[in-house]
Design an enzyme around this catalytic site. Structure first.
Site, short mmCIF file in Angstrom:
data_model
loop_
_atom_site.label_atom_id
_atom_site.label_comp_id
_atom_site.label_asym_id
_atom_site.label_seq_id
_atom_site.Cartn_x
_atom_site.Cartn_y
_atom_site.Cartn_z
CG ASP A 130 -2.06 -1.02 1.08
OD1 ASP A 130 -2.46 -1.31 -0.06
OD2 ASP A 130 -2.53 -1.52 2.11
CG ASN A 204 -4.50 5.83 3.01
OD1 ASN A 204 -5.43 5.46 2.30
ND2 ASN A 204 -3.62 5.00 3.53
#
Length: 364
Positions: A130, A204
């Protein structure tokens, strides 16, 4: 209606043209009918991608070896399916870059810088975890290139394709057997005396946190110009729905489905227990004023770190340009949560289900 048929010699062409002329009008319609070619040609056509020659960019973790089996196997698979492959040279450090490029002159790909990739690539394939995906997504934020993730990390919330399922899943996804999804970016600015001193994006979250030295950070939070609250805490997380399964989740924030148009504000270890997470509309502009604390950090996806002083203002809003993700056709968000977060597993079952988690995919 009558038909006039011209059949070309099969030695010269592989198709026949039938001209259909209607007595009722003067329109002539040309219909091209493919004839049966050799078995080899027929099979070759069935293997060809829908967009022959489409340019695909491949990104791997910085410092990866030019001879690493995983990304080279991905490149070989793309080249075998008639795609033009560009490998981002940012994966190479300065030393390996000089040594590896001459060795790859006759390879089935070419190294390219980010500017060339933004100009030519139609899809980007990101190999890593990620963190690698987040970093690459920020670099490509301004060019609207769809992203596909191959999981070479641990959990892989954003990297869907398992290492043992690259073939044929990757090619199928590129050729249209996929689920397309838009995700929101955050734009963050640090303003000092009314002037922008830092300006970055995050997929994010943006986190304001206490410094290494000193006590809690002190913040005044406003939403669309309206005072919300004063906060004394170890930090404050401003998260997208994508980031709701990251740092915000560990700070007791809720999970937001990626299709929701919202923003999440989550305090980190607040001094007052009444400070709770809150979800805001996506169009909100959040202004955070630093009123106290030393060496206050401002972190974008926890990869780029800025500093804010007392009196500074951090302004956060959603970018008007979303990111586009391409998932495999079998992608299931709730199955991904079950696998990554062990939903529906009892405490005694969870440890056993962590086996093989590194390469686990999102399919049922």
């Amino acid at each position: 209606m009558y038909l006039s048929t011209n059949v070309f010699n099969m030695e010269r062409a592989r198709s026949s043209i039938i001209n259909v002329t209607s007595n009722a009008g003067c329109d002539t319609i040309g219909l091209r009918i493919k004839t049966k070619a050799s078995l080899y040609d027929k099979n070759r056509e069935s293997r060809m991608p829908k967009q022959k020659g489409m340019c695909i960019a491949v990104f791997a973790k910085h410092g990866a070896s030019p001879k690493q089996a995983i990304w080279r196997s991905v490149v070989d698979l793309l080249a075998a399916n008639a795609f033009h492959v560009l490998v981002c040279d940012s994966m190479l450090n300065s030393g390996s870059s000089r040594k590896s490029k001459p060795e790859c002159d006759e390879a089935n790909f070419e190294f390219a810088n980010l500017a060339l990739i933004k100009k030519k690539a139609k899809i980007a394939v990101i190999i890593g975890g990620d963190g690698t995906f987040l970093g690459t997504a920020r670099e490509l934020a301004d060019c609207n290139i769809p992203l596909i993730g191959i999981n070479q990390g641990r959990l892989g919330f954003l990297t869907d394709i398992r290492l043992d399922d690259i073939n044929p899943t990757l090619i199928d996804t590129i050729n249209g057997q996929s689920v397309s999804e838009n995700r929101a970016y955050l734009e963050g600015q640090i303003l000092r005396q009314g002037k922008v001193v830092e300006n970055h994006i995050a997929l994010n979250d943006i986190v304001i946190s206490r410094g290494i030295v000193g006590g809690m950070v002190e913040l005044r939070v406003e939403v669309d110009g309206t005072f919300m609250y004063d906060l004394r805490a170890d930090g404050l997380i401003i998260s997208t729905p994508t980031g709701s399964t990251a740092y915000a989740l560990s700070a007791d924030g809720p999970i937001l489905h990626p299709s929701l148009a919202g923003l999440l504000i989550v305090p980190v270890a607040p001094h007052a227990l009444t400070n709770r997470p809150i979800t805001l509309p996506q169009h909100s502009t959040i202004d955070i004023h630093v009123t106290g604390g030393k060496q206050t950090g401002v972190h974008f996806d926890m990869q780029f770190n800025g500093r804010a002083k007392v009196g500074d203002q951090i302004r956060i809003k959603v970018s008007p340009h979303p990111i586009q993700l391409l998932h495999p056709a079998r992608y299931d968000y709730f199955a991904m949560l079950r696998q990554k977060l062990h939903w529906s597993a009892s405490p005694t079952e969870a440890p056993h289900k962590t086996r093989g988690l590194r390469d686990s995919g999102h399919a049922k």
